[in-house]
Each structure stands twice: as C-alpha cells, then as structure tokens.
Write an enzyme that holds these catalytic residues in place. Structure first.
Site, short mmCIF file in Angstrom:
data_model
loop_
_atom_site.label_atom_id
_atom_site.label_comp_id
_atom_site.label_asym_id
_atom_site.label_seq_id
_atom_site.Cartn_x
_atom_site.Cartn_y
_atom_site.Cartn_z
N PRO A 37 0.92 29.53 -23.42
CA PRO A 37 1.48 29.07 -24.70
C PRO A 37 0.40 28.58 -25.66
CG PRO A 37 2.72 28.14 -22.85
CD PRO A 37 1.51 28.81 -22.27
N GLU A 94 2.30 25.07 -12.89
CA GLU A 94 1.99 24.29 -14.10
C GLU A 94 0.87 24.94 -14.90
OE1 GLU A 94 3.74 21.87 -15.42
OE2 GLU A 94 5.08 22.21 -13.73
N ARG A 130 2.48 52.56 -25.80
CA ARG A 130 3.20 53.44 -26.74
C ARG A 130 2.33 53.87 -27.92
NH1 ARG A 130 6.46 51.83 -30.52
NH2 ARG A 130 8.24 52.94 -29.65
N ASP A 181 7.38 52.82 -37.06
CA ASP A 181 7.91 51.56 -36.53
C ASP A 181 7.54 50.37 -37.43
OD1 ASP A 181 9.13 52.64 -34.33
OD2 ASP A 181 7.44 52.28 -32.97
C1 LIG Z 1 5.54 27.41 -16.29
S1 LIG Z 1 4.25 28.11 -17.21
C2 LIG Z 1 3.17 26.77 -17.46
C3 LIG Z 1 3.46 26.04 -18.73
C4 LIG Z 1 2.45 24.96 -19.06
N1 LIG Z 1 2.54 23.85 -18.17
C5 LIG Z 1 2.73 24.50 -20.47
O1 LIG Z 1 3.51 23.58 -20.66
O2 LIG Z 1 2.15 25.09 -21.42
C6 LIG Z 1 3.41 29.15 -16.07
C7 LIG Z 1 2.61 30.27 -16.68
O3 LIG Z 1 3.46 31.10 -17.45
C8 LIG Z 1 2.71 31.73 -18.47
N2 LIG Z 1 3.37 31.47 -19.76
C9 LIG Z 1 4.30 30.53 -20.00
N3 LIG Z 1 4.72 30.58 -21.27
C10 LIG Z 1 4.02 31.57 -21.87
C11 LIG Z 1 4.00 32.10 -23.19
N4 LIG Z 1 4.74 31.59 -24.16
N5 LIG Z 1 3.16 33.13 -23.44
C12 LIG Z 1 2.38 33.64 -22.47
N6 LIG Z 1 2.36 33.18 -21.19
C13 LIG Z 1 3.17 32.15 -20.89
C14 LIG Z 1 1.30 31.16 -18.42
O4 LIG Z 1 0.45 32.07 -17.75
C15 LIG Z 1 1.51 29.89 -17.61
O5 LIG Z 1 0.33 29.51 -16.92
#
Ligand SMILES: C[S@@+](CC[C@H](N)C(=O)[O-])C[C@H]1O[C@@H](n2cnc3c(N)ncnc32)[C@H](O)[C@@H]1O
Length: 252
Positions: free
Chosen positions: A93, A120, A158, A173
């Site tokens: 994120p 996490e 794609r 697109d």
């Molecule tokens: C449960 S999430 C961890 C979230 C983190 N503790 C936080 O609050 O930002 C587990 C994994 O999902 C992936 N992930 C979660 N949200 C994402 C997003 N919006 N975009 C890309 N990857 C995401 C990431 O690789 C992350 O390490």
C-alpha cells in the site's frame, strides 16, 4: 521479458497462467513467469518464513533471510552481470498506484522480480537492502501481494504483440495516449433491441465517419462524467479539438 515472482502461495498463479490472455502470453514465452517460494530457502524442519514483530503487536512478519537467499537464487538463475540486475518490485500500500503509464513502461521492459508480501508485511531491512520500487493496487489492504502481481502481469501481457485475439483492440481501450487518455466508449452487440432498449442509431448506420464521431463523443462524455481529471489532462496537452470542446460544452 521475464518476471520472477516471490510468493508463499505459488499455486495461486497456476489457473491464472493457464487461462485466456495470460495463458497466451505465457505459453508463447513473450511473458516468461517463474515462481519462487521463500519457504524453499528457509531453515529447519518447519521451514519457517515468518516470526513475531519486535515491539509486540498482532500478526507475523516475513523474515529477511529466506527472502535474501531466494533473491540470490533468482539472480544466479538469471545469470545477471554485476550492475545489470533486474529491479525488485514490492507490492505494498506504500507504493504508487499502478496505472496505464506504468503498465506501458513495464510492458516495454525486460521484466523484474515481483515480491508478494503476506501477514503484516516484510522485515524492513530486506526492503531497504533490496527493493527498488513499491507498487500499490489502490488505497485498500489485500491479504497478500499475489493479486497485485497478477494485475500487473495481466495488464502487461495484453500489450504484447499477438497476445490479444484482435491485435488492435488494446489501442482502443481506456487510458490509451493514442486516444488522448480518455475512457472507453459504451459497447453493444446483438440483438438490436434488448429489454426495450435500442442500439444507438449511429452504430447501425454503417457510416464509418459517423460511427467514429459517435465513439469519440461517447468517450468524451463518459470521461467527463466519471473522470473529469482526465479531460483536464487532455485539454492541457492540447488534445481536444473544437468539435470535442463543443460536445463537452453541451454537458454544461
Ligand atoms: C495484510 S497486507 C499488509 C498490510 C500492511 N500491514 C499495511 O497496513 O500496509 C499483506 C501484503 O499484502 C500486499 N498488499 C496489501 N495491500 C496491497 C495493495 N493495496 N497493493 C499492493 N499490495 C498490497 C503487500 O504485499 C503486503 O505486504
């Protein structure tokens, strides 16, 4: 291009690489995808890849060492020369949201290493030492980076020549710079009348110029309604003709 995916759930990718557009890109070798499980590089009978966070709190954190060993194995298999290493992308994120411009850049690249977090997240020391780019799918939290990796692979696949059944279709697109970054127009197919609704007359005219004008107008209207920011970008870039502005002016 080649993407090496680091994931604790490689099995999630099997149906994705066996279906549709991504299957064609993968089977033709245009998008070479290799899956790596950090568990294979972990110690002990349990091949542990996660541990509790220092400082306490809920959840688990992916350990740096299995990831580092996995990355060494990837770089060795890629036969990377010093200084010619593929970028490591962490889905998170924290990263910038994936968009069309980024997908175009990746689709013209040699690929990279895609790291899917779980739990996490990942020990920050691995991120500091090895991650070049962080990429987000949007302002929400997924359980893991795998869906984000699939989103990038799908969008890149794609754009590869010969992967879509109809070669020109991605050029029409949404977000395509050739169409000034506008959203797509509505689409219709048979029957001509459905549930009391007719197909727009212009599309039935058989008149090429009229159909193209209708589609352009609809792209403008749809974009103005749903993403007015994209209209501003097109206008600032001088991409809107007087006929386009006339359509937009009618929207008020
Ligand atoms: C449960 S999430 C961890 C979230 C983190 N503790 C936080 O609050 O930002 C587990 C994994 O999902 C992936 N992930 C979660 N949200 C994402 C997003 N919006 N975009 C890309 N990857 C995401 C990431 O690789 C992350 O390490």
């Amino acid at each position: 291009m080649r993407f090496d995916i680091i994931t604790l759930f490689p099995e999630l990718f099997a149906p994705f690489l066996a279906s549709g557009v991504t299957r064609r890109a993968y089977a033709s070798g245009q998008v070479d995808v290799r899956l790596w499980n950090p568990r294979d590089y972990a110690d002990g009978n349990y091949r542990r890849v996660d541990d509790r966070p220092f400082g306490g709190g809920p959840g688990m954190v992916m350990m740096a060492e299995p990831l580092a060993r996995c990355l060494v194995a990837i770089r060795a298999e890629r036969g990377e020369p010093e200084g010619g290493q593929a970028p490591v992308v962490l889905f998170s994120p924290i990263g910038e949201s994936l968009n069309h411009a980024a997908v175009e850049r990746w689709s013209a690249s040699a690929g990279g290493v895609l790291l899917c977090g779980r739990y996490e997240g990942i020990d920050q020391r691995f991120i500091d030492a090895h991650v070049n780019v962080q990429m987000s799918l949007g302002d929400f939290v997924l359980s893991g980076g795998e869906i984000a990796a699939m989103a990038l692979l799908d969008a890149v696949a794609r754009l590869q020549p010969g992967v879509l059944n109809d070669e020109g279709s991605h050029q029409l697109d949404s977000f395509n710079p050739a169409l000034d970054g506008l959203l797509d127009c509505p689409h219709y197919t048979r029957p001509e009348e459905w549930a009391g609704q007719q197909v727009p007359v212009a599309l039935m005219s058989g008149h090429h110029a009229q159909i193209e004008r209708w589609r352009r107008d609809q792209r403008l209207v749809t974009t103005a309604r749903h993403r007015p920011d994209l209209i501003d970008v097109a206008r600032k870039a001088g991409r809107l003709a007087p006929a386009d502005e006339a359509v937009l002016a009618k929207l008020g």
